[in-house]
Design an enzyme around this catalytic site. Sequence first.
Site, PDB file in Angstrom:
ATOM      1  CD  GLN A 100     -15.283  -3.336 -18.048  1.00 40.30           C
ATOM      2  OE1 GLN A 100     -14.397  -4.110 -17.711  1.00 40.30           O
ATOM      3  NE2 GLN A 100     -15.351  -2.847 -19.270  1.00 40.30           N
ATOM      4  CG  ASN A 101     -15.687   3.630 -17.000  1.00 34.14           C
ATOM      5  OD1 ASN A 101     -14.854   2.730 -17.076  1.00 34.14           O
ATOM      6  ND2 ASN A 101     -16.017   4.386 -18.021  1.00 34.14           N
ATOM      7  CG  HIS A 118     -15.618  -3.233 -12.202  1.00 36.64           C
ATOM      8  ND1 HIS A 118     -14.734  -3.143 -13.257  1.00 36.64           N
ATOM      9  CD2 HIS A 118     -16.001  -4.540 -12.166  1.00 36.64           C
ATOM     10  CE1 HIS A 118     -14.595  -4.329 -13.832  1.00 36.64           C
ATOM     11  NE2 HIS A 118     -15.357  -5.192 -13.197  1.00 36.64           N
ATOM     12  CB  THR A 195     -13.658  -2.186 -22.126  1.00 38.71           C
ATOM     13  OG1 THR A 195     -13.146  -3.238 -21.307  1.00 38.71           O
ATOM     14  CG2 THR A 195     -14.642  -2.737 -23.129  1.00 38.71           C
TER      15      THR A 195
HETATM   16  P1  OAD Z   1      -8.347  -0.538 -19.508  1.00 40.04           P
HETATM   17  O1  OAD Z   1      -7.453   0.529 -18.970  1.00 40.04           O
HETATM   18  O2  OAD Z   1      -7.948  -1.964 -19.353  1.00 40.04           O
HETATM   19  O3  OAD Z   1      -8.555  -0.330 -21.073  1.00 40.04           O
HETATM   20  C1  OAD Z   1      -8.893   0.906 -21.601  1.00 40.04           C
HETATM   21  C2  OAD Z   1      -9.218   0.683 -23.064  1.00 40.04           C
HETATM   22  O4  OAD Z   1      -9.671   1.917 -23.566  1.00 40.04           O
HETATM   23  C3  OAD Z   1      -8.025   0.251 -23.923  1.00 40.04           C
HETATM   24  O5  OAD Z   1      -8.418  -0.834 -24.750  1.00 40.04           O
HETATM   25  C4  OAD Z   1      -7.728   1.494 -24.760  1.00 40.04           C
HETATM   26  O6  OAD Z   1      -7.234   1.173 -26.067  1.00 40.04           O
HETATM   27  C5  OAD Z   1      -9.100   2.116 -24.846  1.00 40.04           C
HETATM   28  N1  OAD Z   1      -9.110   3.558 -25.068  1.00 40.04           N
HETATM   29  C6  OAD Z   1      -8.232   4.497 -24.659  1.00 40.04           C
HETATM   30  N2  OAD Z   1      -8.623   5.724 -25.036  1.00 40.04           N
HETATM   31  C7  OAD Z   1      -9.792   5.561 -25.706  1.00 40.04           C
HETATM   32  C8  OAD Z   1     -10.722   6.458 -26.337  1.00 40.04           C
HETATM   33  N3  OAD Z   1     -10.530   7.782 -26.341  1.00 40.04           N
HETATM   34  N4  OAD Z   1     -11.823   5.925 -26.923  1.00 40.04           N
HETATM   35  C9  OAD Z   1     -12.053   4.589 -26.921  1.00 40.04           C
HETATM   36  N5  OAD Z   1     -11.212   3.714 -26.322  1.00 40.04           N
HETATM   37  C10 OAD Z   1     -10.122   4.184 -25.732  1.00 40.04           C
HETATM   38  O7  OAD Z   1      -9.787  -0.257 -18.888  1.00 40.04           O
HETATM   39  P2  OAD Z   1     -11.016  -1.241 -18.726  1.00 40.04           P
HETATM   40  O8  OAD Z   1     -11.144  -2.160 -19.883  1.00 40.04           O
HETATM   41  O9  OAD Z   1     -12.174  -0.397 -18.326  1.00 40.04           O
HETATM   42  O10 OAD Z   1     -11.395  -2.825 -12.660  1.00 40.04           O
HETATM   43  O11 OAD Z   1     -10.558  -2.061 -17.478  1.00 40.04           O
HETATM   44  C11 OAD Z   1     -11.455  -2.949 -16.907  1.00 40.04           C
HETATM   45  C12 OAD Z   1     -11.272  -2.975 -15.436  1.00 40.04           C
HETATM   46  O12 OAD Z   1      -9.920  -3.220 -15.093  1.00 40.04           O
HETATM   47  C13 OAD Z   1     -11.576  -1.670 -14.729  1.00 40.04           C
HETATM   48  O13 OAD Z   1     -12.940  -1.481 -14.446  1.00 40.04           O
HETATM   49  C14 OAD Z   1     -10.804  -1.809 -13.480  1.00 40.04           C
HETATM   50  C15 OAD Z   1      -9.515  -2.252 -14.125  1.00 40.04           C
HETATM   51  O14 OAD Z   1      -8.510  -2.622 -13.372  1.00 40.04           O
HETATM   52  C16 OAD Z   1     -11.492  -2.646 -11.372  1.00 40.04           C
HETATM   53  O15 OAD Z   1     -11.170  -1.622 -10.803  1.00 40.04           O
HETATM   54  C17 OAD Z   1     -12.052  -3.849 -10.685  1.00 40.04           C
END
Ligand code: OAD
Length: 255
Positions: A100-101, A118, A195
């Site tokens: 998703q990155n 994305h 995620t």
């Molecule tokens: P989020 O910011 O929603 O979630 C990040 C996740 O990474 C959280 O569950 C954290 O606990 C976890 N996390 C943080 N540090 C970590 C680490 N070192 N190792 C493992 N996990 C860690 O990001 P996404 O789930 O990617 O969409 O968000 C999905 C989408 O929402 C993105 O692609 C973007 C966003 O708004 C669009 O831009 C359309």
Amino acid sequence: MIPDDLIALLRAARHVVVFTGAGVSAESGVPTFRDALTGLWARFDAETLATPEAFAADPDLVWGWYEWRRARVLQARPNPAHFAIAALARHVPELTLITQNVDDLHERAGSLRPIHLHGGLEATRCFDCGQPAPRSSEVPNEPEGGRRLAPPQCAVCGGNIRPGVVWFGEPLPEAAWLVAVTATEACDVLFSIGTSSLVHPAAELPMHAARRGAAVIQVNPSATALDRVAHFNLVGLAGTVMPDLLAATWGRSDN
Ligand code: OAD
């Protein structure tokens, strides 16, 4: 501690899907979406900036925000999680990486052709006519963020150039989604790494894999919506857990 049944599962895996989110790049210094934003951007919510409506209403604000993210990505380097995922592809017969990155850290770590559900920060196009626009080679100098910046103008119609990312309310790129669903239906193991599993339809992929009988392994330091579905929950940072997992399964030689 990596459970023995997980090690056995990985050694026997035929087709692994790795599904990643912002957490995989967090240890490279790229902030996740739901973390508090730093500096002047702290007063903005990522979800209110990442929409076509926000760009139409205030293009300088949204373009400035994405240029700040792009500056962070350009300064960042892949971390051990990105490298471990690239190494995992050399251990299993087939691996599909779905991210998703919007950064390119998987590619820079050596992963071949990740599927960007994305879109990507570098793939700019016109907001009005959709014409692809070449990306300026200038590196934004935005250590703190918070600066409004007028977007470049389209050479064809004069409209505002927008980042090539998928915003809230926009459809995912059709071809990428089709490949992602097909791989999810074919895999026997799916990793969900870094995620929050909150943003749909992407978040449905791990659930779909589980329903189709694949083993789902989650790597995340925090609780998520996938906790109740995942067969293995590896609670920790991806940059630690993934290299440990590879070392426990195949030895420490090349990850
Ligand atoms: P989020 O910011 O929603 O979630 C990040 C996740 O990474 C959280 O569950 C954290 O606990 C976890 N996390 C943080 N540090 C970590 C680490 N070192 N190792 C493992 N996990 C860690 O990001 P996404 O789930 O990617 O969409 O968000 C999905 C989408 O929402 C993105 O692609 C973007 C966003 O708004 C669009 O831009 C359309």
